[in-house]
Design a protein around this motif. Sequence first.
Motif, PDB file in Angstrom:
ATOM      1  N   ILE A 199       0.873  -1.215   0.163  1.00 28.68           N
ATOM      2  CA  ILE A 199       0.011  -0.147  -0.025  1.00 28.68           C
ATOM      3  C   ILE A 199       0.835   1.332   0.129  1.00 28.68           C
ATOM      4  N   VAL A 200       0.698   2.215  -1.198  1.00 30.76           N
ATOM      5  CA  VAL A 200       1.572   3.286  -1.249  1.00 30.76           C
ATOM      6  C   VAL A 200       0.847   4.372  -0.792  1.00 30.76           C
ATOM      7  N   LEU A 201       1.141   5.332  -0.025  1.00 29.01           N
ATOM      8  CA  LEU A 201       0.263   6.674   0.335  1.00 29.01           C
ATOM      9  C   LEU A 201       1.161   7.906  -0.026  1.00 29.01           C
ATOM     10  N   GLY A 202       0.282   8.784  -0.686  1.00 29.58           N
ATOM     11  CA  GLY A 202       1.056  10.069  -1.285  1.00 29.58           C
ATOM     12  C   GLY A 202       0.123  11.128  -0.567  1.00 29.58           C
ATOM     13  N   ARG A 203       0.421  12.001   0.324  1.00 28.04           N
ATOM     14  CA  ARG A 203      -0.113  13.129   0.910  1.00 28.04           C
ATOM     15  C   ARG A 203      -1.313  12.672   1.567  1.00 28.04           C
ATOM     16  N   GLY A 204      -1.324  11.552   2.355  1.00 25.48           N
ATOM     17  CA  GLY A 204      -2.614  11.032   3.062  1.00 25.48           C
ATOM     18  C   GLY A 204      -3.703  10.317   2.202  1.00 25.48           C
ATOM     19  N   ARG A 205      -3.183   9.985   0.771  1.00 25.12           N
ATOM     20  CA  ARG A 205      -4.246   9.326   0.058  1.00 25.12           C
ATOM     21  C   ARG A 205      -3.550   8.071  -0.500  1.00 25.12           C
ATOM     22  N   ILE A 206      -4.337   6.774  -0.743  1.00 27.59           N
ATOM     23  CA  ILE A 206      -3.787   5.909  -1.441  1.00 27.59           C
ATOM     24  C   ILE A 206      -3.458   5.726  -2.753  1.00 27.59           C
ATOM     25  N   ILE A 207      -2.404   5.658  -3.186  1.00 28.40           N
ATOM     26  CA  ILE A 207      -2.100   5.884  -4.656  1.00 28.40           C
ATOM     27  C   ILE A 207      -1.745   4.555  -5.446  1.00 28.40           C
ATOM     28  N   ALA A 208      -1.519   3.474  -4.395  1.00 28.66           N
ATOM     29  CA  ALA A 208      -1.412   2.284  -5.025  1.00 28.66           C
ATOM     30  C   ALA A 208      -1.716   1.209  -3.754  1.00 28.66           C
ATOM     31  N   ASP A 209      -2.412  -0.039  -4.247  1.00 28.62           N
ATOM     32  CA  ASP A 209      -2.793  -0.908  -3.168  1.00 28.62           C
ATOM     33  C   ASP A 209      -2.903  -2.239  -4.204  1.00 28.62           C
ATOM     34  N   ALA A 210      -1.634  -3.004  -4.265  1.00 26.75           N
ATOM     35  CA  ALA A 210      -1.630  -4.132  -5.122  1.00 26.75           C
ATOM     36  C   ALA A 210      -0.712  -5.009  -4.603  1.00 26.75           C
ATOM     37  N   PRO A 211      -0.679  -6.377  -5.147  1.00 24.46           N
ATOM     38  CA  PRO A 211       0.571  -7.297  -4.915  1.00 24.46           C
ATOM     39  C   PRO A 211       1.848  -6.752  -5.410  1.00 24.46           C
ATOM     40  N   ILE A 212       2.942  -6.850  -4.856  1.00 24.88           N
ATOM     41  CA  ILE A 212       4.184  -6.339  -5.121  1.00 24.88           C
ATOM     42  C   ILE A 212       4.549  -6.617  -6.396  1.00 24.88           C
ATOM     43  N   GLN A 213       4.285  -7.857  -6.952  1.00 29.82           N
ATOM     44  CA  GLN A 213       4.322  -8.255  -8.320  1.00 29.82           C
ATOM     45  C   GLN A 213       3.845  -7.618  -9.423  1.00 29.82           C
ATOM     46  N   ASP A 214       2.757  -6.816  -9.127  1.00 27.56           N
ATOM     47  CA  ASP A 214       2.061  -6.198  -9.944  1.00 27.56           C
ATOM     48  C   ASP A 214       2.788  -4.818 -10.243  1.00 27.56           C
ATOM     49  N   LEU A 215       3.376  -4.152  -9.333  1.00 30.79           N
ATOM     50  CA  LEU A 215       3.869  -2.952  -9.384  1.00 30.79           C
ATOM     51  C   LEU A 215       5.167  -3.275  -9.928  1.00 30.79           C
ATOM     52  N   LEU A 216       5.824  -4.359  -9.707  1.00 30.55           N
ATOM     53  CA  LEU A 216       7.246  -4.627 -10.436  1.00 30.55           C
ATOM     54  C   LEU A 216       7.043  -4.668 -12.100  1.00 30.55           C
ATOM     55  N   GLU A 217       5.880  -5.483 -12.492  1.00 34.27           N
ATOM     56  CA  GLU A 217       5.705  -5.727 -13.845  1.00 34.27           C
ATOM     57  C   GLU A 217       5.050  -4.500 -14.465  1.00 34.27           C
ATOM     58  N   GLY A 218       4.370  -3.840 -13.581  1.00 33.43           N
ATOM     59  CA  GLY A 218       3.846  -2.495 -14.448  1.00 33.43           C
ATOM     60  C   GLY A 218       4.839  -1.525 -14.816  1.00 33.43           C
ATOM     61  N   GLY A 219       6.226  -1.728 -14.351  1.00 33.52           N
ATOM     62  CA  GLY A 219       7.302  -0.866 -14.493  1.00 33.52           C
ATOM     63  C   GLY A 219       7.680  -0.647 -15.804  1.00 33.52           C
ATOM     64  N   ASP A 268      12.500   1.992  -8.268  1.00 31.19           N
ATOM     65  CA  ASP A 268      12.065   2.596  -9.654  1.00 31.19           C
ATOM     66  C   ASP A 268      10.591   2.988  -9.850  1.00 31.19           C
ATOM     67  N   SER A 269       9.699   1.667  -9.215  1.00 28.01           N
ATOM     68  CA  SER A 269       8.323   1.788  -9.503  1.00 28.01           C
ATOM     69  C   SER A 269       7.984   2.806  -8.319  1.00 28.01           C
ATOM     70  N   TYR A 270       8.495   2.849  -6.984  1.00 24.97           N
ATOM     71  CA  TYR A 270       8.038   3.578  -5.913  1.00 24.97           C
ATOM     72  C   TYR A 270       8.521   5.030  -6.535  1.00 24.97           C
ATOM     73  N   MET A 271       9.473   5.483  -7.091  1.00 24.31           N
ATOM     74  CA  MET A 271       9.790   6.737  -7.377  1.00 24.31           C
ATOM     75  C   MET A 271       8.869   7.247  -8.292  1.00 24.31           C
ATOM     76  N   LYS A 272       8.440   6.408  -9.394  1.00 26.24           N
ATOM     77  CA  LYS A 272       7.526   6.844 -10.607  1.00 26.24           C
ATOM     78  C   LYS A 272       6.165   6.970  -9.784  1.00 26.24           C
ATOM     79  N   LEU A 273       5.683   6.233  -8.821  1.00 17.88           N
ATOM     80  CA  LEU A 273       4.469   6.416  -8.454  1.00 17.88           C
ATOM     81  C   LEU A 273       4.425   7.920  -7.577  1.00 17.88           C
ATOM     82  N   THR A 274       5.437   8.065  -6.641  1.00 17.20           N
ATOM     83  CA  THR A 274       5.406   8.996  -5.680  1.00 17.20           C
ATOM     84  C   THR A 274       5.866  10.232  -6.166  1.00 17.20           C
ATOM     85  N   GLY A 275       6.595  10.418  -7.281  1.00 23.70           N
ATOM     86  CA  GLY A 275       7.137  11.538  -7.632  1.00 23.70           C
ATOM     87  C   GLY A 275       6.369  12.909  -7.543  1.00 23.70           C
TER      88      GLY A 275
END
Length: 313
Positions: A198-218, A284-291
Amino acid sequence: MITAENLRKTYGSKTAVDGISFALEPGKVTGFLGPNGSGKSTTMRMAVGLDRPTSGHISIAGKSLAQHAAPLRTVGAVLDAGATHPGRTGRQHLRALAATHRISHKRVDDVIELTGLESVSGKRIKGYSLGMNQRLGIAAALLGDPAVLIFDEPVNGLDPEGVRWVRRLARDMAAEGRTVFLSSHLMSEMAQTADHLIVLGRGRIIADAPIQDLLEGGESRVLVRTEQAKDLMNALAGDRISITCRDAETFEVSGLDARSIGRRALEIGAVLHELTPQLTSLEDSYMKLTGDYVEYQSGAAAGAAAQAEGGQA
């Protein structure tokens, strides 16, 4: 299980957590990520009743932690490893906690051994290092053999062996059917530990997914090395293809797979010395999501952001 529904927390005009909802499943390690100030610690504090939600609610096994008759047997939490009496020894601290739930001295001895604190359990806590305090906090969390574990930055201050130990512990606890909720800024560790993110950005959820989905979506990248780098880069250039030059003979390509690059190199007679697909990292995936959600930027990053905004104006 931990369940949040429209969870919101404000401090005056500041919104720390902004209406988030999620459900954490037993048997999995759920990683909790986000830039500083994104609301991770506040969410965890609300889960254990240290902060009261402004609206919405968060429950553990169907009710708030305060409604459970034996909280230590329900949830083990490490939110502030330094929240101890410095004049007590580690063993005294654990026995005091154990007494509140009629937990045996043998269980205290067991968690001391499990966390590697045998040699310092008789020393006063004020002499503990940060790593020792983290281990003591984890020992306290494990005292009641709880079904839910909540760890906020548990590897702070630990040496490499300690970091690996926390990773194994989290995986082992989840394998036993427990719910493990874990925050960390160490992406390499989270990639090896978590099943779900689960990835938060400024108090809101910006990702909620299996870790493999985030890696493969890069974005896929390929590292290329050739003495005819300039010619091959020109031959590969096109829409939706990004090329980054590393040195006179090495560059990185996004938007084309290795096979397509190899075929183009053959067509122009370029000899390849390296053609290596680069796996997308969690970082890489995290930085792209939270930039766009980083509240506190370094000077270089802030300058780059300002320059980008100026170019768009």
